[in-house]
Design an enzyme around this catalytic site. Structure first.
Site, PDB file in Angstrom:
ATOM      1  NE  ARG A 294      -5.513  -1.447  -3.465  1.00 57.64           N
ATOM      2  CZ  ARG A 294      -5.108  -1.623  -2.205  1.00 57.64           C
ATOM      3  NH1 ARG A 294      -4.802  -0.586  -1.442  1.00 57.64           N
ATOM      4  NH2 ARG A 294      -4.964  -2.844  -1.712  1.00 57.64           N
TER       5      ARG A 294
ATOM      6  CG  ASP B 143      -2.176   0.791   1.015  1.00 56.40           C
ATOM      7  OD1 ASP B 143      -2.270   1.479  -0.020  1.00 56.40           O
ATOM      8  OD2 ASP B 143      -3.061   0.727   1.881  1.00 56.40           O
TER       9      ASP B 143
END
Length: 305
Positions: free
Chosen positions: A182, A132
């Site tokens: 992402r 992330d």
């Protein structure tokens, strides 16, 4: 007004007092509404239910900005256990983690050791691990680590944030690694020196990134609750004959549940981001800061029995 709302929730996200209260008294309220549970095992029934509805999942053990080697090792083992549970229970789930949870702010070699242990397990069980993205100050280190690991491991992906000026260049530089990315708008408070201050500019940059990544042929996750971005992606895919197997939509657990299921019915890949653990307060405040509409989605989900 939107900027004031964003700043307010970002301010709340940094409150140690409120965070401790949330950990002590709020987990029961959040469990099953915005988080899966206090631990991975408690989240398994929710993951299985989502899978049965045609939704895939990404789990994330909440917690970041670790300043202890011991805690970083504990977070590493937690991630490994989650991967093992996913394989054992045959769940359709990825794992997401933050580099600061593995010791990014302590020592790069510590992060490398911890991440290598996680990725060795992920390769063995064929479970995708997503690095992330955090604030801009940690962006370059995070991308450097991703590039390093991507040369040795297959089951690794990362995240790019549309509100940073640098992201379009980052996307072009990552293209050689054929990355699974992402794409998000971004949730941290940044200076106008490094990030677009206006929502309209962030939205336009987000569309640009979606288009570049989809046209590159690399698998893409569009993480958004914004109907305009969802429709933009659908139309782009139709216009360029990009198959539905080449991308997925991602949304947060507990928000826009009906929309998630509608996308599945329409034949799109839909992944639900399901966090778990006690350290949920900061995550929740940043999600509310991202987009005013999330406030309504979140509280509607939390009040639902």
């Amino acid at each position: 007004m939107e900027a004031i709302t964003r700043d307010f929730f970002l301010f709340l996200s940094k409150s140690n007092i409120l965070n401790r209260l949330a950990q002590n008294w709020g987990s029961q309220i959040a469990t099953g509404k915005i988080i899966g549970g206090k631990n991975f095992e408690a989240s398994i029934p929710m993951i299985r239910k989502l899978n049965e509805q045609g939704l895939t999942v990404t789990v994330d053990h909440l917690g970041e900005f670790v300043d202890s080697r011991e805690v970083a090792r504990e977070r590493t083992q937690e991630c490994i256990r989650a991967i093992q549970w996913i394989a054992q229970e045959k769940l359709h789930s990825h794992v997401s983690l933050k580099m600061t949870s593995l010791g990014l702010d302590i020592d790069l070699d510590l992060v490398r050791d911890n991440m290598s242990s996680i990725l060795e397990c992920a390769e063995q069980h064929e479970v995708m691990v997503t690095i992330d993205m955090e604030d801009e100050a940690r962006c370059q280190k995070t991308l450097d680590l991703f590039k390093e690991f991507k040369q040795r491991y297959h089951y690794i992906s990362t995240v790019l944030q549309a509100y940073l000026y640098r992201t379009e260049q980052d996307l072009e530089e990552l293209n050689q690694y054929a990355p699974f990315l992402r794409l998000v708008k971004g949730a941290y408070k940044e200076s106008s020196k490094v990030a677009f201050p206006e929502k309209e500019d962030v939205d336009e940059n987000y569309k640009k990134l979606i288009k570049k990544q989809l046209l590159s042929g690399h698998y893409t996750a569009i993480a958004t609750h914004d109907d305009k971005m969802i429709d933009f992606t659908k139309k782009l895919a139709e216009e360029h004959q990009i198959g539905k197997d080449r991308f997925e939509f991602q949304m947060l657990y507990g928000m826009r549940n009906k929309t998630q299921l509608e996308l599945v019915k329409q034949g799109y890949n839909m992944r639900v981001y399901l966090p778990y653990g006690n350290d949920w307060y900061g995550y929740f405040m940043r999600r509310l800061a991202e987009r005013p509409a999330n406030i309504a989605f979140a509280f509607k989900g939390m009040l639902k029995k």
